[in-house]
Motif scaffolding. Sequence first.
Motif, PDB file in Angstrom:
ATOM      1  N   VAL A 283      23.007  45.715  58.567  1.00 29.78           N
ATOM      2  CA  VAL A 283      23.502  46.954  59.183  1.00 29.78           C
ATOM      3  C   VAL A 283      22.808  47.182  60.526  1.00 29.78           C
ATOM      4  O   VAL A 283      23.455  47.557  61.505  1.00 29.78           O
ATOM      5  N   ASN A 284      21.499  46.938  60.587  1.00 26.21           N
ATOM      6  CA  ASN A 284      20.780  47.117  61.855  1.00 26.21           C
ATOM      7  C   ASN A 284      21.271  46.149  62.926  1.00 26.21           C
ATOM      8  O   ASN A 284      21.447  46.538  64.081  1.00 26.21           O
TER       9      ASN A 284
ATOM     10  N   THR B  58      29.850  54.558  62.491  1.00 24.61           N
ATOM     11  CA  THR B  58      30.426  53.349  61.891  1.00 24.61           C
ATOM     12  C   THR B  58      29.452  52.677  60.927  1.00 24.61           C
ATOM     13  O   THR B  58      29.869  52.164  59.886  1.00 24.61           O
ATOM     14  N   SER B  59      28.164  52.705  61.240  1.00 24.92           N
ATOM     15  CA  SER B  59      27.201  52.069  60.332  1.00 24.92           C
ATOM     16  C   SER B  59      27.042  52.863  59.034  1.00 24.92           C
ATOM     17  O   SER B  59      26.662  52.304  58.012  1.00 24.92           O
TER      18      SER B  59
ATOM     19  N   THR C 179      27.988  54.481  67.009  1.00 25.07           N
ATOM     20  CA  THR C 179      27.294  53.430  66.261  1.00 25.07           C
ATOM     21  C   THR C 179      26.817  53.950  64.914  1.00 25.07           C
ATOM     22  O   THR C 179      27.007  53.306  63.886  1.00 25.07           O
ATOM     23  N   TYR C 180      26.196  55.125  64.891  1.00 24.84           N
ATOM     24  CA  TYR C 180      25.702  55.680  63.626  1.00 24.84           C
ATOM     25  C   TYR C 180      26.853  56.040  62.693  1.00 24.84           C
ATOM     26  O   TYR C 180      26.754  55.856  61.483  1.00 24.84           O
TER      27      TYR C 180
ATOM     28  N   THR D   8      26.901  50.972  55.520  1.00 22.00           N
ATOM     29  CA  THR D   8      25.722  51.138  54.675  1.00 22.00           C
ATOM     30  C   THR D   8      26.095  51.617  53.273  1.00 22.00           C
ATOM     31  O   THR D   8      25.566  51.109  52.280  1.00 22.00           O
TER      32      THR D   8
ATOM     33  N   SER E 288      24.639  47.337  64.012  1.00 17.75           N
ATOM     34  CA  SER E 288      24.485  48.580  64.780  1.00 17.75           C
ATOM     35  C   SER E 288      23.990  48.301  66.193  1.00 17.75           C
ATOM     36  O   SER E 288      24.503  48.874  67.163  1.00 17.75           O
TER      37      SER E 288
ATOM     38  N   THR F 148      26.781  46.593  68.152  1.00 16.32           N
ATOM     39  CA  THR F 148      27.819  47.582  68.448  1.00 16.32           C
ATOM     40  C   THR F 148      27.377  48.498  69.586  1.00 16.32           C
ATOM     41  O   THR F 148      28.126  48.746  70.527  1.00 16.32           O
TER      42      THR F 148
END
Length: 126
Positions: A18-19, A45-46, A42-43, A50, A22, A25
């Motif tokens: 995920v990182n 979509t992540s 970004t947050y 997650t 992110s 992205t």
Amino acid sequence: NEITYKEVIKFLLAGGLVNIISIVTFQLLLFFLNYRISSLLTYFTSFFLTIFLNNYYVHKNTTLPIKNVFYFTIVYTLNCIMCYYLIIFITDSLFINPRIGMFITAFCAAIFNFFMSRIILKSNKK
């Protein structure tokens, strides 16, 4: 319900993936958008990635309990707020390039998520 070594490894792998997604992205969005909008997108979509990875890959759940979504939404909202203001501080006050600032916020987010996950897991055991 004890946490196994295998679960911890899967949690770290999922979090690492995920990182990476992110950061990539965010870096791509910076070509088109302001860093503040890029970080929010970004947050957002992540968040979904997650939830999916933690639920189906790490914990092998076949359903997504609403209680888990609720707790995760609270933690991730706090995380998003913290990271959003952290990247603004890093960029606007410390004059660090947002491309580098994203790595700093990702590191802080990982620490925050680890501790918040432990708190939630312990409170759900009672």
